[in-house]
Write an enzyme that holds these catalytic residues in place. Structure first.
Site, mmCIF file in Angstrom:
data_model
loop_
_atom_site.group_PDB
_atom_site.id
_atom_site.type_symbol
_atom_site.label_atom_id
_atom_site.label_comp_id
_atom_site.label_asym_id
_atom_site.label_seq_id
_atom_site.Cartn_x
_atom_site.Cartn_y
_atom_site.Cartn_z
ATOM 1 N N ASP A 1 3.020 9.373 17.402
ATOM 2 C CA ASP A 1 2.457 9.079 18.715
ATOM 3 C C ASP A 1 1.233 9.961 18.955
ATOM 4 O O ASP A 1 1.126 11.053 18.399
ATOM 5 C CB ASP A 1 3.428 9.443 19.847
ATOM 6 C CG ASP A 1 4.742 8.744 19.715
ATOM 7 O OD1 ASP A 1 4.775 7.661 19.119
ATOM 8 O OD2 ASP A 1 5.729 9.310 20.218
HETATM 9 N N1 URA Z 1 9.440 9.754 17.152
HETATM 10 C C1 URA Z 1 8.704 9.771 18.278
HETATM 11 O O1 URA Z 1 9.232 9.624 19.371
HETATM 12 N N2 URA Z 1 7.381 9.991 18.154
HETATM 13 C C2 URA Z 1 6.767 10.179 16.984
HETATM 14 O O2 URA Z 1 5.548 10.361 16.950
HETATM 15 C C3 URA Z 1 7.543 10.156 15.822
HETATM 16 C C4 URA Z 1 8.893 9.942 15.930
#
Ligand code: URA
Length: 257
Positions: free
Chosen positions: A123
């Site tokens: 993310d």
């Molecule tokens: N899980 C999440 O919530 N975000 C990420 O970036 C990777 C795994």
């Protein structure tokens, strides 16, 4: 994937040009390595005038051979990089809103190797270890559910997780796209949890914690399979070592024999 990446050339080429295109850090660092006598071609110490054919010549830096990928008649050095993704950077080839992408971050350290792609996503608000590679087979296997490659995260969460919540996370929680597989979950300190999952669903770790009633304030990935983030600084990028490459390819079911 960036679309403006040049096709690799075949036939005799200047060594510094070939080396510069391999993720070694550009033409100047390539020339410096050659001038320092650290590059050999077929066992002979190279000079700046040396010409090589990447399909035939055995090129080594500090005695370590550079591995070339010659599938489909094309020749390109297979490059795999470890990036410490900073907060706010987007994992995409180009962002229509003009935000910084992981390729912009790589480009601050080296010319972006042709065909470089990221292995799975993080993310925008998640920091930590992101692998990027020019090796399509490796990328596909590392992200395929069949290989169940472990991803380890450290999460700073709001509130104090009860033992019951930790147990629920370990066993699997119900998300809108189905139950999660068993996870390794360890409380490192109050509000700091280490969680290892084998799946790679969108925002999975954040949604798992939300499912047990805790918002994730900060999330950082510290390992993917055998590769560790270690002391790599935020925004920094480095090529994987030979030992890491062997371990990663082994984990992905490549080079078993
Ligand atoms: N899980 C999440 O919530 N975000 C990420 O970036 C990777 C795994």
């Amino acid at each position: 994937m960036p679309s403006n990446t040049p096709e690799p050339e075949a036939g005799p080429q200047r060594l510094q040009k070939v080396l510069a295109s391999t993720g070694i850090g550009g033409r100047r660092p390539a020339e410096a390595l050659i001038a320092a006598g650290r590059v050999t071609v077929d066992g002979v110490v190279a000079t700046l005038g040396t010409k090589v054919d990447p399909t035939r010549s055995l090129i080594a830096v500090d005695g370590r051979p550079i591995r070339f990928d010659t599938r489909g008649g094309e020749t390109a050095r297979a490059v795999t990089l470890v990036l410490h993704k900073p907060f706010g950077v987007v994992v995409t080839a180009s962002d229509e809103r003009g935000r910084a992408t992981v390729f912009d971050i790589v480009a601050q350290s080296m010319p972006v190797p042709p065909g470089l792609r990221y292995v799975g996503r993080l993310d925008r608000d998640t920091t930590g270890l992101l692998l990027l590679t020019t090796d399509g087979d490796l990328a596909n296997r590392l992200t395929h559910p069949r290989y169940k490659v472990e991803k380890v995260y450290e999460a700073i969460v709001e509130g104090e997780l009860s033992d019951a919540s930790l147990t629920r996370l370990r066993r699997g929680v119900d998300l809108e796209d189905g139950p999660t597989a068993p996870a390794d979950v360890v409380r490192l300190s109050s509000g700091l949890i280490r969680i290892a999952i084998h799946e790679g669903r969108s925002r999975q770790v954040r949604r798992m914690f939300e499912a047990v009633g805790h918002h994730v304030r900060r999330l950082r990935r510290i390992a993917v399979g055998p590769i560790r983030l270690g002391e790599l600084e935020e925004g920094a990028v480095r090529p994987i070592t030979d030992a890491e490459e062997r371990a990663l390819r082994h984990r992905a079911g490549l080079d078993q024999g």
